[in-house]
Motif scaffolding. Sequence first.
Motif, PDB file in Angstrom:
ATOM      1  N   SER A 943       0.145  33.650  66.550  1.00  0.00           N
ATOM      2  CA  SER A 943      -1.152  33.828  65.863  1.00  0.00           C
ATOM      3  C   SER A 943      -0.938  34.030  64.359  1.00  0.00           C
ATOM      4  CB  SER A 943      -1.925  35.011  66.471  1.00  0.00           C
ATOM      5  OG  SER A 943      -1.099  36.156  66.492  1.00  0.00           O
ATOM      6  N   ILE A 944       0.112  34.790  63.991  1.00  0.00           N
ATOM      7  CA  ILE A 944       0.380  35.022  62.554  1.00  0.00           C
ATOM      8  C   ILE A 944       0.770  33.701  61.888  1.00  0.00           C
ATOM      9  CG2 ILE A 944       1.825  36.253  60.885  1.00  0.00           C
ATOM     10  CD1 ILE A 944       2.263  38.439  62.949  1.00  0.00           C
ATOM     11  N   TRP A 945       1.679  32.951  62.559  1.00  0.00           N
ATOM     12  CA  TRP A 945       2.182  31.679  61.988  1.00  0.00           C
ATOM     13  C   TRP A 945       1.017  30.720  61.724  1.00  0.00           C
ATOM     14  CZ3 TRP A 945       7.122  30.530  60.510  1.00  0.00           C
ATOM     15  CH2 TRP A 945       7.399  29.191  60.196  1.00  0.00           C
ATOM     16  N   ALA A 946       0.115  30.604  62.735  1.00  0.00           N
ATOM     17  CA  ALA A 946      -1.018  29.666  62.595  1.00  0.00           C
ATOM     18  C   ALA A 946      -1.875  30.057  61.391  1.00  0.00           C
ATOM     19  CB  ALA A 946      -1.850  29.686  63.883  1.00  0.00           C
ATOM     20  N   LEU A 947      -2.115  31.347  61.268  1.00  0.00           N
ATOM     21  CA  LEU A 947      -2.967  31.828  60.166  1.00  0.00           C
ATOM     22  C   LEU A 947      -2.315  31.534  58.807  1.00  0.00           C
ATOM     23  CD1 LEU A 947      -5.413  33.556  59.217  1.00  0.00           C
ATOM     24  CD2 LEU A 947      -3.910  35.517  59.315  1.00  0.00           C
ATOM     25  N   LEU A 948      -1.016  31.794  58.717  1.00  0.00           N
ATOM     26  CA  LEU A 948      -0.317  31.579  57.440  1.00  0.00           C
ATOM     27  C   LEU A 948      -0.335  30.097  57.071  1.00  0.00           C
ATOM     28  CD1 LEU A 948       2.771  33.948  57.948  1.00  0.00           C
ATOM     29  CD2 LEU A 948       0.878  34.321  56.372  1.00  0.00           C
ATOM     30  N   PHE A 949      -0.141  29.244  58.080  1.00  0.00           N
ATOM     31  CA  PHE A 949      -0.093  27.808  57.784  1.00  0.00           C
ATOM     32  C   PHE A 949      -1.443  27.248  57.340  1.00  0.00           C
ATOM     33  CE2 PHE A 949       4.217  27.083  58.586  1.00  0.00           C
ATOM     34  CZ  PHE A 949       4.473  25.776  58.186  1.00  0.00           C
ATOM     35  N   GLN A 950      -2.502  27.863  57.829  1.00  0.00           N
ATOM     36  CA  GLN A 950      -3.832  27.405  57.374  1.00  0.00           C
ATOM     37  C   GLN A 950      -3.979  27.558  55.866  1.00  0.00           C
ATOM     38  OE1 GLN A 950      -6.809  29.673  59.470  1.00  0.00           O
ATOM     39  NE2 GLN A 950      -6.072  28.932  61.458  1.00  0.00           N
ATOM     40  N   ASN A 951      -3.313  28.586  55.338  1.00  0.00           N
ATOM     41  CA  ASN A 951      -3.540  28.917  53.926  1.00  0.00           C
ATOM     42  C   ASN A 951      -2.408  28.475  52.994  1.00  0.00           C
ATOM     43  OD1 ASN A 951      -6.042  30.665  54.123  1.00  0.00           O
ATOM     44  ND2 ASN A 951      -4.700  31.651  55.611  1.00  0.00           N
ATOM     45  N   CYS A 952      -1.412  27.700  53.530  1.00  0.00           N
ATOM     46  CA  CYS A 952      -0.210  27.492  52.718  1.00  0.00           C
ATOM     47  C   CYS A 952      -0.435  26.529  51.547  1.00  0.00           C
ATOM     48  CB  CYS A 952       0.969  27.053  53.571  1.00  0.00           C
ATOM     49  SG  CYS A 952       0.812  25.385  54.160  1.00  0.00           S
ATOM     50  N   GLN A 953      -1.656  25.942  51.447  1.00  0.00           N
ATOM     51  CA  GLN A 953      -1.903  25.076  50.290  1.00  0.00           C
ATOM     52  C   GLN A 953      -2.811  25.751  49.268  1.00  0.00           C
ATOM     53  OE1 GLN A 953      -2.878  21.011  51.256  1.00  0.00           O
ATOM     54  NE2 GLN A 953      -1.758  21.140  53.183  1.00  0.00           N
ATOM     55  N   CYS A 954      -2.807  27.081  49.349  1.00  0.00           N
ATOM     56  CA  CYS A 954      -3.656  27.852  48.428  1.00  0.00           C
ATOM     57  C   CYS A 954      -3.307  27.515  46.971  1.00  0.00           C
ATOM     58  CB  CYS A 954      -3.410  29.330  48.721  1.00  0.00           C
ATOM     59  SG  CYS A 954      -4.161  30.401  47.532  1.00  0.00           S
ATOM     60  N   GLN A 955      -4.300  27.410  46.104  1.00  0.00           N
ATOM     61  CA  GLN A 955      -4.069  27.028  44.702  1.00  0.00           C
ATOM     62  C   GLN A 955      -3.421  28.162  43.897  1.00  0.00           C
ATOM     63  OE1 GLN A 955      -4.617  23.965  43.303  1.00  0.00           O
ATOM     64  NE2 GLN A 955      -5.038  23.337  45.402  1.00  0.00           N
ATOM     65  N   LYS A 969      10.063  35.767  56.336  1.00  0.00           N
ATOM     66  CA  LYS A 969      10.454  36.956  57.108  1.00  0.00           C
ATOM     67  C   LYS A 969      10.071  36.806  58.579  1.00  0.00           C
ATOM     68  CE  LYS A 969      10.980  40.075  53.310  1.00  0.00           C
ATOM     69  NZ  LYS A 969      10.540  41.204  52.542  1.00  0.00           N
ATOM     70  N   LEU A 970       8.976  36.058  58.813  1.00  0.00           N
ATOM     71  CA  LEU A 970       8.566  35.824  60.200  1.00  0.00           C
ATOM     72  C   LEU A 970       9.567  34.886  60.887  1.00  0.00           C
ATOM     73  CD1 LEU A 970       6.247  36.605  62.065  1.00  0.00           C
ATOM     74  CD2 LEU A 970       5.070  34.513  61.429  1.00  0.00           C
ATOM     75  N   THR A 971      10.109  33.945  60.130  1.00  0.00           N
ATOM     76  CA  THR A 971      11.098  33.006  60.695  1.00  0.00           C
ATOM     77  C   THR A 971      12.310  33.768  61.221  1.00  0.00           C
ATOM     78  OG1 THR A 971      10.394  31.359  59.078  1.00  0.00           O
ATOM     79  CG2 THR A 971      12.501  30.961  60.165  1.00  0.00           C
ATOM     80  N   ALA A 976      15.324  30.045  65.857  1.00  0.00           N
ATOM     81  CA  ALA A 976      15.537  28.771  66.558  1.00  0.00           C
ATOM     82  C   ALA A 976      14.242  27.977  66.690  1.00  0.00           C
ATOM     83  CB  ALA A 976      16.137  29.049  67.927  1.00  0.00           C
ATOM     84  N   GLN A 977      13.138  28.693  66.883  1.00  0.00           N
ATOM     85  CA  GLN A 977      11.849  28.017  67.096  1.00  0.00           C
ATOM     86  C   GLN A 977      11.140  27.725  65.766  1.00  0.00           C
ATOM     87  OE1 GLN A 977       9.334  30.318  69.648  1.00  0.00           O
ATOM     88  NE2 GLN A 977       7.610  28.918  69.448  1.00  0.00           N
ATOM     89  N   LEU A 978      11.265  28.662  64.818  1.00  0.00           N
ATOM     90  CA  LEU A 978      10.404  28.563  63.629  1.00  0.00           C
ATOM     91  C   LEU A 978      11.045  27.795  62.467  1.00  0.00           C
ATOM     92  CD1 LEU A 978       8.926  32.176  63.649  1.00  0.00           C
ATOM     93  CD2 LEU A 978       7.920  30.107  64.571  1.00  0.00           C
ATOM     94  N   LYS A 983      11.009  23.073  58.430  1.00  0.00           N
ATOM     95  CA  LYS A 983      11.635  21.817  58.006  1.00  0.00           C
ATOM     96  C   LYS A 983      10.630  20.666  58.067  1.00  0.00           C
ATOM     97  CE  LYS A 983      15.603  19.206  59.462  1.00  0.00           C
ATOM     98  NZ  LYS A 983      16.742  19.205  60.341  1.00  0.00           N
ATOM     99  N   GLN A 984       9.802  20.676  59.126  1.00  0.00           N
ATOM    100  CA  GLN A 984       8.770  19.611  59.239  1.00  0.00           C
ATOM    101  C   GLN A 984       7.834  19.628  58.046  1.00  0.00           C
ATOM    102  OE1 GLN A 984       6.829  20.426  62.948  1.00  0.00           O
ATOM    103  NE2 GLN A 984       8.497  19.574  64.185  1.00  0.00           N
ATOM    104  N   GLN A 985       7.597  20.833  57.544  1.00  0.00           N
ATOM    105  CA  GLN A 985       6.640  21.000  56.443  1.00  0.00           C
ATOM    106  C   GLN A 985       7.106  20.271  55.180  1.00  0.00           C
ATOM    107  OE1 GLN A 985       3.910  22.253  57.125  1.00  0.00           O
ATOM    108  NE2 GLN A 985       2.905  22.832  55.234  1.00  0.00           N
ATOM    109  N   LEU A 986       8.436  19.947  55.107  1.00  0.00           N
ATOM    110  CA  LEU A 986       8.943  19.239  53.929  1.00  0.00           C
ATOM    111  C   LEU A 986       8.355  17.840  53.818  1.00  0.00           C
ATOM    112  CD1 LEU A 986      12.740  20.183  54.084  1.00  0.00           C
ATOM    113  CD2 LEU A 986      11.011  21.139  52.579  1.00  0.00           C
ATOM    114  N   ASN A 987       7.875  17.319  54.951  1.00  0.00           N
ATOM    115  CA  ASN A 987       7.289  15.967  54.911  1.00  0.00           C
ATOM    116  C   ASN A 987       5.804  16.000  54.586  1.00  0.00           C
ATOM    117  OD1 ASN A 987       9.815  15.101  55.803  1.00  0.00           O
ATOM    118  ND2 ASN A 987       9.259  15.520  57.938  1.00  0.00           N
ATOM    119  N   ALA A 988       5.261  17.207  54.347  1.00  0.00           N
ATOM    120  CA  ALA A 988       3.821  17.332  54.085  1.00  0.00           C
ATOM    121  C   ALA A 988       3.458  16.560  52.820  1.00  0.00           C
ATOM    122  CB  ALA A 988       3.454  18.800  53.911  1.00  0.00           C
ATOM    123  N   GLY A 989       2.260  16.034  52.820  1.00  0.00           N
ATOM    124  CA  GLY A 989       1.818  15.254  51.649  1.00  0.00           C
ATOM    125  C   GLY A 989       1.591  16.129  50.435  1.00  0.00           C
ATOM    126  N   SER A 990       1.165  17.376  50.686  1.00  0.00           N
ATOM    127  CA  SER A 990       0.800  18.232  49.551  1.00  0.00           C
ATOM    128  C   SER A 990       2.034  18.892  48.947  1.00  0.00           C
ATOM    129  CB  SER A 990      -0.179  19.303  50.037  1.00  0.00           C
ATOM    130  OG  SER A 990      -0.056  20.448  49.250  1.00  0.00           O
TER     131      SER A 990
END
Length: 1244
Positions: A943-955, A969-971, A976-978, A983-990
Amino acid sequence: MSNVSYHISNLLEKMTSTDKDFRFMATNDLMLELQKDSIKLDEDSERKVVAMLLKLLEDKNGEVQNLAVRCLAPLVSKVKEYQVETMVDTLCSNMMSDKEPLRDISSMGLKTVIAELPPSSSGMTLTASVCKKITCQLIGAMGKQEDVSVQLEALDILSDMLGRLSGALVSFHGSLLSSLLPQLTSPRMAVRKRSILALGHLVPCCSPALFSQLTEHLLVELAKGPPTSMTRTYIQCLATVSRQGGHRVGEHLEKLVPMVVKFTSVEDDELREYCFQAFEAFIRRCPKEMSPHVATVTKLCLKYMTFDPNYNYDDDEEEEEDSMDIEDGLDQESDDEYSDDDDMSWKVRRSSIKCLEALIATRQDLLLSFYSSICPALLTRFKEREENVRADIFAAFVTLLRQTRAGSSHQSLIAAGLDHGARADEEPAVTMLKKQVVLIVKALHRQLKEKSIKSRQGCFSVLTELAHTVPGALEDHIPALIPGIVFSLTDRSTSSTMRIDALSFLHVLLLSHHPQVFQPHMQVLVPPVVACVNDTFYKITSEALLVSQQLVRVMRPLEQTSSAGGFDPKPFIKELFTGTLKRLKATDIDQEVKERAISCMGHMVCHLGDHLGAELKGVLAIFLERLKNEITRLTAVRTITLIAASPLKVDLSSILPEALPALGSFLRKNQRALRLGTLACLTALVTHHAAGIKPAVLEPVLAELPALVDESDMHVSQVSITLLTCIAKACPSSLAKIGTSVLPGVFRLVHSPLLQGGALAAILEFLQALVLSKTSNLGYSQLLKSLTGPFHGGQSRPESPAIHRQSYHSVARCVAALSTTCPKETPGMVAGLIQEVKNPGSPEPARVLALLCLGEVGRRGSLGGSKEVQGVILEAFSSTSEEVKTAASCALGSMAVGSLTDYLPFLLKEISSQPRRQYLLLHSLKEVISACPAPSLSPHVESIWALLFQNCQCQEEGTRNLLSECLGKLTLVNPAQLLPRLKQQLNAGSPLARSTAVTAVKFTIVDQPAPIDALLKDCIGDFLKTLQDDDINVRRVALVMFNSAAHNKPSLIRGLLATVLPHLYKETQIRKDLIREVEMGPFKHTVDDGLDVRKAAFECMYTLLDSCMEGLDILLFLDHVEEGLQDHYDIRMLTFLMLARLASLCPGAVLQRLDRLVEPLKATCTTKVKAGSVKQEFEKQEELRRSAMRAVAALLAVPEVERSPSMADFANQIRTNEDMASIYQSVQGGEGGSFGPAESMDTS
């Protein structure tokens, strides 16, 4: 003045006497006069003195001549320049005289004058003009082929002059070279050798063109294939030139190395020796340029290190042992058979081994290959017959072990090899070494019993280094080593140095292995060690006492106090005890022996006190005496601490009444080590022997404590408070009076901005102990009032100091600690705190403190899921005060740590629904993630991870950084899972999402070993690919992440340096396309958008110097440092620090680039700010100049630096310019020429 002239003329008159004794005494008196600083000669006296001394050089009496030469030294600085020139002229012409005595004395005179001339960098014209005069004459003298002794003297003097004053002879370098080169072909060996020496002194400061001319000349001559004796000379010259010229040889190595390799195949031992000396010089001076030739040189070294054509080693070991037995009888014969005149092969072996040692010392990157190639070869040569060569083999092996230790994380002795924290990438070398241990011991243990002292010392140095490098490695081989150690300790013919070496090795062995290993050998070990304790030489006694101390630990390790281990120490106690007691009682012995005797006996009482019986009281009485003696009191204090904490519960009642007041008086002393030792001793006594201490005896101690509880020395304060805690637990009745004495100091400390860490933990424990001790007037409510008092209405008084933010947190921690000790009081206190926050009339500090207290009480789980508290926090978020809002966010985070199920869902809901409060709420969440143990956090991770990812493109960058920290710190909770998700996020367009992911990785890198390390190592390369990202901000955060990895865990990035460094260096370039002009009213302002990225790149470079030096190409690195020296203010400051660091780490490379580095430094030091500039500009420029001057001071500390003409000029400019000289002095004086404080930089 006239008085001096009269006295001098009197002396001069006596010097003309016919009586040699008169002449001798007068010359001696003149010398004493000239040595006085105050003496000043008038012109006439100068002339007469110079003339007379020159005349006395031709005196018939040798003693008078020698005195006249000694008078020349002080005279040089006392007479005018033209008089010195007169002296030099006469000496030079005498030197070419036909009379040998006159020639010898004149050349001594010239050497004396040269030694007294001021260095050329001092800027005095005297040196230059005198040197020119001498040089002209010497060049003439060298041409005198018919008289060899004149040539030799001339070459000797020239070497002296070039060695000291080469800078003054720059104009003569060309003519000197052309007159020295022909001397290399002289038929006389002595002339050739001295010419080589002179060329060696000429090389460091001659121009590159002359250096090339010299090298080319040598190459051309060698290519002609001259006779062997000439080849030797040229190769020897090459080795000398390489040693002295250092890096300059690098560019010629392509041609030189094959040439030298060719000559190793000539059947001439001396020539081969010189070839290997040349290789050694090449390797030490130009390790990088020698890289392509390392394999060839290693192969040659391995071939010739066994080159011994006159001796057969292939006998089996028994025969070898037999030959050892009958060697004495054959001594005379063997000397005839292998005398040094006939057999020079040992020189070839020695030089090839020294060459290998140079290779090992300079190329740590090849360590693993050395273990497979060089290590076995060295081991087989331990049987070398020539003692000097064997010593060099041992030295080379020690170098190999040291390089292994430097490469692994063992920085010190680690008991019994229990250290598994060695860096994974450095571990293979240690693993390979462990496999060789059996062979090492096999090769050495027999040599430990040889007659040769040099061999035995070599064996001990190898074994000592081995025990340091791989603690515990010799465990299985102790039985093989003990006889050799005992032999060195008992052999009558053994020198004292040998015994000290043997004892020192035994000490290292005992420290680095389990005690049980030595127990079977005590019968053999104890007698020789006790004999050494009784030795008459204090150094042997001192070393033997250290060993005895370790033997006591072996006899009965503290973790095993009963004799259950199956080893009975009884038979050895008396012997050890008697020897040590004799030394303990003696007062007329060396200080070191006294201290070690006290320490050794202390260990004996601590480990074996129950076996000492009636003797114990006498020993304790001696300790009491030593405690009262100023010289031995510190050692005595430490020893009593040790005994007090012994699990044997040694009875100290006989000395406590006298010892405690003495210890109390030590707390007043200035010596910090004594104060700390005494506090530790008192703590041990109060903890373990409280029953024997009366409260009255503690009063003098308590009276001294208030002065020690002070923020000026936090460590002493911490130890003092720990002592108070022990007293509160063990003798609470003693504390009745501390309310007025010590407590005010403790509260001052609580309110101090400096309080944190260990000192704060000590205060928390003390307050809890104090409440539990139920001492009158020091109850819960009084303590609470004293803690929170300053925050209530104190601010209105103008004279009260402002309260620092840190003290709010300290007081909150103290309040929470008190509440856990008195749980009954907690509900009432919480209600009071809530009221405080709600009450609009409360002063702001009180509300901030109340919120933080609620948080800390909540962290300890004492709040439950109170809805009222949540309401209070939300209300505080709407406050107008920033301080109150921040305190509320801290409090919410702390409460959630104490009760996740109650507060975490509430916190996450608020983050989603309140975008305006997001920053504060994320701070709370960060606290939760940082402080909660992984198991309790696991159910909430998704639940924490999902919430953080929603906001990771904050200006907003600040919010984004917080999100990254939370993600990182959550990782760590479930890497192993996080980590793959990041790493996947490196391919993000933003680009914002990419920068958040990269920054998150920075927070997964912690300086302690962690489970994530192995996973990170596999994928950090992918994250570092963002150094090539199109977005400048992503590149910047990638550099920051790389810097953090290099600083906290360099092993992650060591293997990637080859791919990362080109991109890192690319970011240090100034990019024109990122510089723009902004109009601000009538002015135009230049903005450089690339500055932050460049700064981050240079910060990475600085960090790499400390952590990954071996992976850097220093010359390429210096190219970029050089560019940074001309960049923006912030970058220049950084590069000055780097330069200072490089000057101490790799002076050779810095000297290579010196001429290019001096110019920017000179430009900075001489720049003046425009007259109309603002104050900040002046301050900025001043700081720049100081920083540049620190770099200059570091460069000037490099040996041979002033041989560079440009650096010598700049040094001269600094000395003569008052402004620069004063900055240089302040940099040298203020920081002692070191760069400690200035260099520190935040690289977290």
